[in-house]
Design an enzyme around this catalytic site. Structure first.
Site, mmCIF file in Angstrom:
data_model
loop_
_atom_site.group_PDB
_atom_site.id
_atom_site.type_symbol
_atom_site.label_atom_id
_atom_site.label_comp_id
_atom_site.label_asym_id
_atom_site.label_seq_id
_atom_site.Cartn_x
_atom_site.Cartn_y
_atom_site.Cartn_z
ATOM 1 N N LYS A 83 0.856 -1.190 0.000
ATOM 2 C CA LYS A 83 0.000 0.000 0.000
ATOM 3 C C LYS A 83 0.888 1.234 0.000
ATOM 4 O O LYS A 83 1.765 1.378 0.867
ATOM 5 C CB LYS A 83 -0.850 -0.036 1.264
ATOM 6 C CG LYS A 83 -2.199 0.615 1.181
ATOM 7 C CD LYS A 83 -2.931 0.317 2.492
ATOM 8 C CE LYS A 83 -4.314 0.874 2.513
ATOM 9 N NZ LYS A 83 -4.910 0.763 3.858
HETATM 10 C C1 E4P Z 1 -8.354 1.658 3.925
HETATM 11 O O1 E4P Z 1 -7.515 0.927 3.444
HETATM 12 C C2 E4P Z 1 -8.176 2.372 5.192
HETATM 13 O O2 E4P Z 1 -7.454 1.533 6.061
HETATM 14 C C3 E4P Z 1 -9.455 2.702 5.917
HETATM 15 O O3 E4P Z 1 -10.592 2.317 5.195
HETATM 16 C C4 E4P Z 1 -9.499 4.080 6.495
HETATM 17 O O4 E4P Z 1 -10.729 4.247 7.148
HETATM 18 P P1 E4P Z 1 -10.987 5.416 8.213
HETATM 19 O O5 E4P Z 1 -11.276 6.666 7.469
HETATM 20 O O6 E4P Z 1 -12.194 4.942 8.972
HETATM 21 O O7 E4P Z 1 -9.762 5.506 9.072
#
Ligand code: E4P
Length: 219
Positions: A83
């Site tokens: 990522k």
């Molecule tokens: C996606 O890969 C992220 O880890 C996640 O969906 C972020 O979500 P949040 O905005 O609730 O922290």
């Protein structure tokens, strides 16, 4: 539509994987910090439970270091998706890592043009954050519609739309209606998808009536 779970909590992942609904997992630095565990141990545990893509985020901000970190993370298991953030350095790292045959998830996407860049950089997944857009007074799902339209306009754009920052079951329904490829769900939201008060009410009535018959199916 594929369901990923958005957590670094091994007990939750194991429990939800037993439902057969978990096609992959996403983690991020905040979720790893919340787990209080070693990042590599967490990744090894997750990859042993879920055969689908497991997103592991780099911590570096320059492309060279992102590539080195991505390669190191990819050694954990064959199903690691590296990522990287949606910055120019992240896009450069995406191009290199995907060119080496690795899955790459380009995260922190907040605009259609950013999603276009991620696809041109060869991302396996792009992660638009709908909940954070909603929080900021925008319509997160409008972004998913825009990205779906753009990707469908060009056969060469093969990146999957991974709807992230999902906060409730309505996000899931809307993402499915638009035709997003994946949603990543906090465990509580995945569990909430099966819940409906009329299901509970109907089941209680059926069970009460069944009791009146005095019968047993397994005797
Ligand atoms: C996606 O890969 C992220 O880890 C996640 O969906 C972020 O979500 P949040 O905005 O609730 O922290």
């Amino acid at each position: 539509m594929k369901f990923f779970v958005d957590t670094a909590d091994i007990a939750e992942i194991r429990d939800l994987a037993e439902t057969g609904m978990v096609d992959g997992v996403t983690t991020n630095p905040s979720l790893v910090a919340k787990s209080g565990r070693d990042f590599f141990e967490v990744l090894r545990d997750i990859c042993a439970i879920v055969p689908g893509p497991v997103s592991a985020e780099v911590a570096a901000t320059d492309s060279k270091a992102m590539i080195e970190e991505g390669l190191r993370l990819s050694e954990v298991a064959g199903n690691i998706a590296v990522k990287v953030p949606l910055t120019w350095d992240g896009l450069k790292a995406c191009r290199t890592l995907s060119g080496r045959g690795l899955m790459v998830n380009v995260t922190l996407c907040f605009s259609a043009n950013q999603a276009l860049l991620a696809a041109k950089a060869g991302a396996t997944f792009v992660s638009p954050f709908v909940g954070r857009l909603d929080d900021a007074g925008h319509e997160g799902m409008e972004l998913i519609e825009e990205i779906r339209t753009i990707y469908d306009n060009y056969d060469a754009l093969a990146t999957e739309i991974l709807v992230a920052s999902v906060r409730n079951p309505v996000h899931v329904r809307d993402a499915a209606l638009i035709g997003a490829d994946v949603v990543t769900l906090p465990p509580a939201v995945l569990r909430a998808l099966a819940a409906h008060p009329l299901t509970d009410k109907g089941l209680a009535a059926f069970l009460a009536d069944w009791k009146k018959t005095g019968q047993e199916i397994l005797r």
